[in-house]
Structure formats: structure tokens, C-alpha cells
Design a protein around this motif. Structure first.
Motif, PDB file in Angstrom:
ATOM      1  N   THR A 109      -7.551   4.706   1.257  1.00 39.75           N
ATOM      2  CA  THR A 109      -7.669   6.097   0.839  1.00 39.75           C
ATOM      3  C   THR A 109      -6.999   6.294  -0.507  1.00 39.75           C
ATOM      4  OG1 THR A 109      -5.648   6.735   1.928  1.00 39.75           O
ATOM      5  CG2 THR A 109      -7.651   6.799   3.249  1.00 39.75           C
ATOM      6  N   SER A 110      -7.036   7.501  -0.967  1.00 37.12           N
ATOM      7  CA  SER A 110      -6.554   7.760  -2.320  1.00 37.12           C
ATOM      8  C   SER A 110      -5.038   7.789  -2.413  1.00 37.12           C
ATOM      9  CB  SER A 110      -7.121   9.089  -2.818  1.00 37.12           C
ATOM     10  OG  SER A 110      -6.710  10.126  -1.959  1.00 37.12           O
ATOM     11  N   ALA A 111      -4.360   7.847  -1.328  1.00 32.23           N
ATOM     12  CA  ALA A 111      -2.904   7.956  -1.449  1.00 32.23           C
ATOM     13  C   ALA A 111      -2.204   7.328  -0.251  1.00 32.23           C
ATOM     14  CB  ALA A 111      -2.497   9.416  -1.591  1.00 32.23           C
ATOM     15  N   GLU A 112      -2.305   6.032  -0.150  1.00 33.64           N
ATOM     16  CA  GLU A 112      -1.558   5.336   0.893  1.00 33.64           C
ATOM     17  C   GLU A 112      -0.377   4.644   0.250  1.00 33.64           C
ATOM     18  OE1 GLU A 112      -3.182   3.450   4.665  1.00 33.64           O
ATOM     19  OE2 GLU A 112      -4.757   3.051   3.199  1.00 33.64           O
ATOM     20  N   GLN A 158      -2.227   8.005  -7.980  1.00 36.43           N
ATOM     21  CA  GLN A 158      -3.052   8.284  -6.812  1.00 36.43           C
ATOM     22  C   GLN A 158      -3.667   6.970  -6.392  1.00 36.43           C
ATOM     23  OE1 GLN A 158      -3.729  11.308  -5.106  1.00 36.43           O
ATOM     24  NE2 GLN A 158      -1.848  11.786  -6.175  1.00 36.43           N
ATOM     25  N   GLY A 159      -3.155   6.379  -5.362  1.00 38.23           N
ATOM     26  CA  GLY A 159      -3.730   5.116  -4.949  1.00 38.23           C
ATOM     27  C   GLY A 159      -2.867   4.446  -3.910  1.00 38.23           C
ATOM     28  N   VAL A 160      -3.037   3.152  -3.820  1.00 41.71           N
ATOM     29  CA  VAL A 160      -2.251   2.373  -2.867  1.00 41.71           C
ATOM     30  C   VAL A 160      -1.020   1.856  -3.594  1.00 41.71           C
ATOM     31  CG1 VAL A 160      -2.218   0.294  -1.467  1.00 41.71           C
ATOM     32  CG2 VAL A 160      -4.258   1.749  -1.518  1.00 41.71           C
TER      33      VAL A 160
END
Lengths: 234, 277
Positions: free
Chosen positions: A220-223, B148-150
Motif C-alpha cells: 500500500t501507499s504507506a506501510e 509515501q511508501g514502504v
């Protein structure tokens, strides 16, 4: 003459004693007579693996911005092909067949500063790279480190190597510790590089994610996960 | 019940300040971190005793930061891995966490401005023997994610270890349970030696590895890295055989001097030897 000298010595001694007592009193208000301390610092606060545009999930398509994709080719080829969107030096491994493909990628963005001044680490020139370092400082004889992790990243394993990537895109790892799952990573004093200061040691950190690309990870976009490096001189 | 106290003030003795300043010159690029002094306190007390102690928390060249204190229990693996337990910290057989009272209020830490943290150690009147331990942990807070991401957020934590030994009950004992030589895949040789704690107190182990030649002379001495052997613990030495060892070396001998809590007697020296392959 001798008596005067003796008187002067006695007076000087008395003054020194008063001074010493004053100093002692000042310091014992807070007990800082202990000679030992321990510190841990790092110059990396965040390692970013995957930065999808528009908040989309990590679709497994060619030249995906995430740096990985699946095709019918064998594993290592896929990993190399995937490097078209990443500097090749960031690829640190790949294995498996098309039926069981796993690619490993280092971050595509890292919040970091330049490295510390470290001796024995000089082959990490300006083009060599780490994701950051742990700086351990203690004069308490020895130290130990440990790690705690909260959170996890779906369908991915985050690994860490106490090393760096050299100019030839090879991973240099002083003690041969190799990659460890960050959730159980353990570094010893042998993993640390010496610095210009006796009490200060540096452990370089090289993170990479291992993703099973055939498992279609729904990234996802913010893990995120939080890795807490702990040190002490027990 | 709770004792606290964070007082931001210049509390350093000059000597400590100079030492730290000298050691930290290279910190200009660090972006987070935390330090503690002293890193360990070794208390010898009797049941029912109470003591107040303090530690300093500081960071050189970084910040301002928010530091979160907490109590943890910890152990050491055979290979010196630090294992930290953050939940139910009083539930472990040798945990002193329940006796330590410290404020868990966050600390505002400015660069180069040490903060003192006081804490109480109150022993119950119960029947206690030997050594117990825990640690006050000081953690930085992860910085907010910038992408914004992993991502992996990196955090740091330092422990101030507190050992409590019950006065008059100490029974230091340890045993060397074997010494051997291993060769790894690359051909490097290692001397392996296991030491187990057979007593009821923690021990600090120091010593020497000696390589002896056919004439009975010591050809090379290698100091052992200091290790801590906790109650019920195991210390595994894995010492690389030096590459420049003379060819006539026939024996590797290890001698370990255990030291008890607060530099007390730690039992007799341990000795073992193995023939070189």
C-alpha cells in the motif's frame, strides 16, 4: 626563610583542599564522579523502499516504479531487468525460478547524511554506499546491541547487513555476518569498524527488502515498520 | 511511589565533558541518538532497603529530541546478543524491574544539555538471594515519515542497566564446559569455549587466550573481550585463531578470571586447553 616557605606550603595546601572540597561538593550535588557513559547515534532516520506515485499499490508490471516486476523469465534475470529503474548497485541479490521468484532490493531513497569519519572504512569512497550507520560510543569496556521491531510490511522481509556497497557494487561486510532478518538482527563487536576515537565504533547499515513477486504483494501507499536499535554496556 | 525528576541543567564534571567532547567530534552528521551515564549501576542491598540513584541522559550535537524512559528486562544470548523484554517486565525470575520506580514522562532533551533522571530502588522484605537486574531504557522517537511508501523508520535506544545483589547471599560459581577448535567454510579457525553460571550472581569475565608451542613457551597471547555471565546464563567465546600464529604452536589454552557484583570475588579462575589441529 624555611619557616616562611613551610607556612606558604601549608597555606597553599589549605587553599587547595578548600578548592577541592568546593569542587567535590559541586559535583556530588549530582553524582558525576562515575567515569563511564554509553551512547548510540544514527544518521539514518528512515529508509524508503517503495514510493508509488498517486498512492497506487505496487502493481507487478514492467518497469514498475517499485523496482520489481514479474515475467516468465528466470529469477535472477528478472532481478537484473528490474534494475532498469534502479541503479544497478542497489541490486544485492536474486534467486529462484519463475515458479518461486524472489528479488532483493535496496532502498530507492534514504534519508541520510554523509558517513562518519571512520578508519578502516576508507574503501567506502564517495561512490560507495550505505543506508546509514550506527555510531556506538562507550568507555565502559564493552557493549552489546539488540533490535526491536514494531509493525511489519506485507509480503516482504526487511533484511539488514552490517556492511556497505563498494565501488564495484559488491557488498562489503567486515565480519561476514551477512544478511539478517531485521526482526532478529544481532550485531557483535566484530561487526563494528574502528574510528579515529578509541571509544567510538561504527556499524554500517545496508537494508534491503526481499519480496516474493509471484505472491502479488499488496504494498500500500504507506506501510512502515519501526526498527529500534538498542545498545548498552552491561 | 513514583520518583522522577528531569532537571535540565549543566551537570557535567569537566573530565566527563572533555572525554565526551573528544569522542564525539565526528557526530556532526548524526541525526538522532541518545546517551546515558553511567551505563550501569551495581547495587548491593538488603531486603527492605531503599536507595535513590540518578543517571544523566544527554545527546551531543543532535536534537532537540523527545526521549521516552521505560523499564525493560533484558538477557544476553550465548553469543552476546542483547535480548530485550518490554512487556510484563516483572514476570521474569531474576527481574528487578518491580523494585525500580522511575517516571515514564517524556524528556525534552536539547543538544549538549544533560538531564538528570532520579529513580528509587525499593527491595521487598521477602526472602531474596543473589543478583537481580533490569534496565531503564531511554528511547528516541521515530521521526515522522517523509515519504509515501514502504519504509523502515529507524529509532535508537540506550539502556542504563541496574543490577541489585542481595548482600550476604552471594554464591559466585562458574564452570568452563569445554573448549574446542572449529574451522569455518573459508578455512578460518576459531577457539570455541562455553562458560556457564553455576551460582546465583552475575559475573564479569575477563581473561586471556594463549597459544603454546612445542617447547611449552607461550607464543602468543590474545586478551579475551569482556563478557557478562548472567544467572543461569551461558557465555560462548568464539575467538579467531590469529593468522600470524607460529607453525610450532601445539596448544591453545584459555584462562578466565570471573569477577562478582560490584568488583567482588567471583570464584576461582577457569582454565581449559585444546590441542591445535
Amino acid at each position: 626563610m624555611m619557616k616562611k616557605a613551610i607556612k606558604l606550603l601549608v597555606l597553599a595546601g589549605a587553599l587547595l583542599s578548600v578548592g577541592a572540597m568546593a569542587q567535590y561538593s559541586k559535583n556530588t550535588a549530582f553524582n558525576f564522579y562515575f567515569p563511564q557513559y554509553a551512547a548510540i547515534y544514527t544518521n539514518v532516520t528512515q529508509v524508503d523502499f517503495f514510493n508509488p506515485t498517486n498512492g497506487t499499490k505496487g502493481a507487478l508490471s514492467d518497469n514498475n516504479v517499485s523496482g520489481y516486476y514479474a515475467s516468465s523469465a528466470d529469477g535472477i534475470v528478472d532481478c537484473i531487468d528490474a534494475a532498469t529503474s534502479l541503479p544497478s548497485s542497489y541490486i544485492v541479490g536474486g534467486s529462484g525460478s519463475s515458479a518461486n521468484l524472489s528479488c532483493a532490493f535496496a532502498p530507492n531513497a534514504v534519508t541520510k547524511d554523509q558517513g562518519f569519519s571512520v578508519s578502516g572504512y576508507s574503501n567506502a569512497s564517495s561512490t560507495a554506499d550505505t543506508d546509514g550507520e550506527l555510531l556506538i560510543i562507550t568507555n565502559a569496556g564493552h557493549y552489546v546491541t539488540g533490535v526491536s521491531v514494531t509493525g511489519n510490511i506485507s509480503d516482504a522481509t526487511i533484511n539488514v547487513i552490517p556492511g556497505y556497497v563498494d565501488n564495484s557494487a559488491n557488498v562489503q561486510d567486515k565480519n561476514g555476518t551477512g544478511a539478517q532478518n531485521v526482526t532478529s538482527a544481532s550485531f557483535t563487536e566484530n561487526d563494528a569498524y574502528n574510528t579515529d576515537y578509541t571509544f567510538a565504533k561504527v556499524i554500517p547499515l545496508l537494508f534491503y527488502a526481499s519480496v516474493n513477486v509471484l505472491n502479488t504483494p499488496e504494498i500500500t501507499s504507506a506501510e512502515s515498520m519501526t526498527v529500534t536499535w538498542t545498545m548498552t554496556s552491561p | 511511589m513514583v520518583t522522577l525528576v528531569h532537571s535540565a541543567q549543566p551537570v557535567f564534571g569537566k573530565r566527563l565533558a572533555v572525554l565526551i567532547t573528544a569522542a564525539y567530534v565526528s557526530l556532526a552528521f548524526a541525526s538522532q541518538g541518545v546517551a546515558v551515564a553511567p551505563p550501569r549501576l551495581e547495587l548491593v542491598m538488603q531486603p527492605g532497603d531503599m536507595a535513590t540513584r540518578e543517571v544523566a541522559v544527554f545527546a551531543h550535537g543532535v536534537g532537540p529530541q523527545t526521549i521516552e524512559p521505560s523499564l525493560v528486562f533484558w538477557e544476553l544470548g550465548p553469543d552476546n546478543q542483547l535480548i530485550i523484554f518490554e512487556k510484563n517486565v516483572s514476570s521474569y525470575p531474576f527481574s528487578a524491574a518491580n523494585w525500580i520506580k522511575v517516571s515514564h514522562d517524556p524528556i525534552s532533551l536539547k543538544p549538549d544539555a544533560p538531564v538528570s533522571v532520579k529513580f528509587d530502588v525499593s527491595l521487598p522484605s521477602a526472602h531474596l538471594k543473589g543478583s537481580y537486574w533490569a534496565a531503564i531504557a531511554f528511547s528516541t522517537r521515530p521521526q515522522p515519515s517523509k515519504y509515501q511508501g514502504v519504509s523502515v523508520l529507524v529509532n535508537t535506544r540506550v539502556l542504563s542497566v541496574v543490577y541489585v545483589t542481595i548482600q550476604g547471599t552471594e554464591k559466585p560459581a562458574s564452570e568452563l564446559q569445554g573448549i574446542s577448535i572449529e574451522t569455518d567454510e573459508s578455512g578460518k579457525k576459531f577457539v570455541i569455549a562455553d562458560v556457564v553460571n553455576k551460582g546465583n550472581v552475575y559475573l564479569r569475565l575477563n581473561g586471556e587466550l594463549r597459544f603454546v608451542n612445542a617447547k611449552g613457551e607461550i607464543a602468543k597471547r590474545v586478551p579475551l573481550p569482556e563478557r557478562v555471565l548472567l544467572r543461569d546464563g551461558l557465555v560462548r567465546y568464539r575467538l579467531q585463531v590469529p593468522a600470524d600464529l607460529p607453525e610450532d604452536v601445539v596448544l591453545a589454552a584459555i584462562e578466565i578470571q570471573p569477577q562478582g557484583p560490584a568488583k567482588s570475588y567471583g570464584g576461582p579462575p577457569l582454565y581449559g586447553e585444546v590441542t591445535m589441529p
